[in-house]
Design a protein around this motif. Structure first.
Motif, PDB file in Angstrom:
ATOM      1  N   GLY A 148       7.064   2.236   3.677  1.00 45.29           N
ATOM      2  CA  GLY A 148       7.034   2.174   2.221  1.00 45.29           C
ATOM      3  C   GLY A 148       7.910   1.060   1.676  1.00 45.29           C
ATOM      4  O   GLY A 148       7.507   0.298   0.788  1.00 45.29           O
ATOM      5  N   LYS A 149       9.123   0.943   2.214  1.00 44.19           N
ATOM      6  CA  LYS A 149      10.044  -0.106   1.767  1.00 44.19           C
ATOM      7  C   LYS A 149       9.517  -1.492   2.117  1.00 44.19           C
ATOM      8  O   LYS A 149       9.594  -2.429   1.313  1.00 44.19           O
ATOM      9  CB  LYS A 149      11.421   0.113   2.396  1.00 44.19           C
ATOM     10  CG  LYS A 149      12.159   1.332   1.869  1.00 44.19           C
ATOM     11  CD  LYS A 149      13.515   1.490   2.549  1.00 44.19           C
ATOM     12  CE  LYS A 149      14.264   2.694   2.012  1.00 44.19           C
ATOM     13  NZ  LYS A 149      15.603   2.844   2.649  1.00 44.19           N
ATOM     14  N   ALA A 150       8.986  -1.612   3.331  1.00 42.22           N
ATOM     15  CA  ALA A 150       8.438  -2.905   3.758  1.00 42.22           C
ATOM     16  C   ALA A 150       7.272  -3.316   2.863  1.00 42.22           C
ATOM     17  O   ALA A 150       7.136  -4.489   2.493  1.00 42.22           O
ATOM     18  CB  ALA A 150       7.986  -2.816   5.212  1.00 42.22           C
ATOM     19  N   ALA A 151       6.425  -2.348   2.495  1.00 41.08           N
ATOM     20  CA  ALA A 151       5.288  -2.633   1.614  1.00 41.08           C
ATOM     21  C   ALA A 151       5.765  -3.114   0.250  1.00 41.08           C
ATOM     22  O   ALA A 151       5.203  -4.052  -0.329  1.00 41.08           O
ATOM     23  CB  ALA A 151       4.424  -1.386   1.459  1.00 41.08           C
ATOM     24  N   ALA A 152       6.813  -2.483  -0.270  1.00 43.04           N
ATOM     25  CA  ALA A 152       7.365  -2.878  -1.571  1.00 43.04           C
ATOM     26  C   ALA A 152       7.856  -4.323  -1.532  1.00 43.04           C
ATOM     27  O   ALA A 152       7.614  -5.107  -2.461  1.00 43.04           O
ATOM     28  CB  ALA A 152       8.506  -1.947  -1.961  1.00 43.04           C
ATOM     29  N   VAL A 153       8.533  -4.686  -0.444  1.00 45.68           N
ATOM     30  CA  VAL A 153       9.063  -6.049  -0.302  1.00 45.68           C
ATOM     31  C   VAL A 153       7.922  -7.060  -0.213  1.00 45.68           C
ATOM     32  O   VAL A 153       7.916  -8.087  -0.908  1.00 45.68           O
ATOM     33  CB  VAL A 153       9.970  -6.160   0.946  1.00 45.68           C
ATOM     34  CG1 VAL A 153      10.351  -7.615   1.202  1.00 45.68           C
ATOM     35  CG2 VAL A 153      11.209  -5.301   0.767  1.00 45.68           C
ATOM     36  N   VAL A 154       6.926  -6.773   0.644  1.00 41.84           N
ATOM     37  CA  VAL A 154       5.800  -7.702   0.837  1.00 41.84           C
ATOM     38  C   VAL A 154       5.019  -7.882  -0.466  1.00 41.84           C
ATOM     39  O   VAL A 154       4.718  -9.022  -0.872  1.00 41.84           O
ATOM     40  CB  VAL A 154       4.863  -7.198   1.959  1.00 41.84           C
ATOM     41  CG1 VAL A 154       3.582  -8.030   1.999  1.00 41.84           C
ATOM     42  CG2 VAL A 154       5.572  -7.257   3.306  1.00 41.84           C
TER      43      VAL A 154
END
Length: 326
Positions: A148-154
């Protein structure tokens, strides 16, 4: 039977009264949160109007002075000022240092970015700060990274690319490089501010006021060094008061009140209406055309945040305003 009937009636009356109180509290929390969203939504427009006439440091000095006085009066009325005496010197220094990132440097770079870019572009780029909180929390605080966090960053970085290149991702032809850099630095400062505040236990309401005091002193010292001391016009004074009170002090305060009254998770979600309100303000007040790329970039950023919240099932945890003023 008569006794049971009276007991039942009393129970229903108590239940009705309790429901009315809950409804009233809910109305207040949404009123406070709505006020914050509307006020924060005017930041880009107010910044652009002021930077068309004045120097960034000059704007900050008088805006911070207005914010400082507003928050000082509020804390005095509430009887919170005496708590400052109980703070250690180290705590006050941490408040000033960390607060300078979220108040002085954040606003300074945002003003510089807004002066060189369209207001809507600067504000959309600034919305990178939630993704930066994730990165800084992983890097500085050692928090775990997940899907979830990685998706937010990308999604956030993709959204910024769309806005800064006007959709020409393959060419990567950015507009005003300095303006984009300043807007990015503003987001970096705010992201660091929120991240470092996570590990602090001091009263965040007082820390915000202390930050504005430090910002005011710093800005006026810089004005004296530059030798740019001159009285602002009536319209400029009104603009800087608006920037200090309506764009800064008041929305922080009403946001804190909303979070105290209601469901933090639900209220925190309303923060992501701010950039859309900002787009409308820049369009109707400044006459800026709302571009497809600004909307698309903003949608990508908000989508990333939404994915993160759904995956983590901790809605609102990455809203700096939700956390630091709770």
């Amino acid at each position: 039977r008569a006794s049971r009937s009276k007991n039942a009636e009393a129970f229903l009356n108590n239940k009705s009264t309790k429901q009315q109180k809950e409804d009233m509290i809910m109305k207040k929390e949404y009123m406070y949160a709505g006020t914050s969203v509307l006020c924060f939504g005017t930041v880009a427009t107010a910044s652009k109007l002021l930077m068309n006439q004045l120097d960034a440091v000059y704007v900050l000095a008088f805006s911070f002075l207005a914010a400082m006085l507003f928050l000082g009066i509020y804390n005095w009325k509430k009887g919170y000022l005496h708590e400052l005496r109980e703070l250690s010197r180290k705590t006050v220094i941490r408040m000033v240092v960390i607060g300078s990132l979220g108040v002085f440097f954040y606003n300074y770079f945002l003003l510089l970015g807004t002066a060189r870019l369209e207001a809507q572009t600067a504000f959309v780029i600034n919305e990178l700060w939630p993704a930066l909180i994730i990165l800084f929390s992983w890097w500085i605080l050692g928090e775990k990274m997940n899907i979830g966090k990685a998706a937010a960053v990308v999604f956030s970085f993709l959204g910024i690319l769309v806005v800064t290149t006007d959709g020409k991702l393959t060419e990567f032809a950015v507009g005003d490089a300095k303006g984009i850099l300043f807007a990015l630095l503003a987001a970096v400062c705010y992201g660091l501010y929120c991240t470092l505040n996570k590990r602090e236990s001091y009263d965040k309401n007082l820390s915000v006021m202390v930050s504005y005091v430090a910002g005011t002193v710093t800005a006026f010292i810089l004005i004296l060094i530059q030798g740019k001391i001159e009285a602002p016009t009536l319209s400029q004074t009104a603009g800087m008061i608006w920037n200090g009170v309506i764009c800064n002090a008041l929305p922080y305060l009403t946001w804190a009140l909303a979070l105290d009254l209601g469901n933090t998770a639900v209220i925190a979600n309303l923060a992501y209406l701010t950039p859309f309100v900002s787009l409308l303000c820049t369009h109707f007040v400044l006459g800026e055309k709302i571009t497809v790329f600004s909307v698309l970039g903003l949608v990508l950023i908000v989508t990333g945040i939404a994915i993160q919240m759904l995956v983590n099932k901790k809605i609102g945890k990455n809203s700096c305003r939700a956390r630091i003023l709770r």
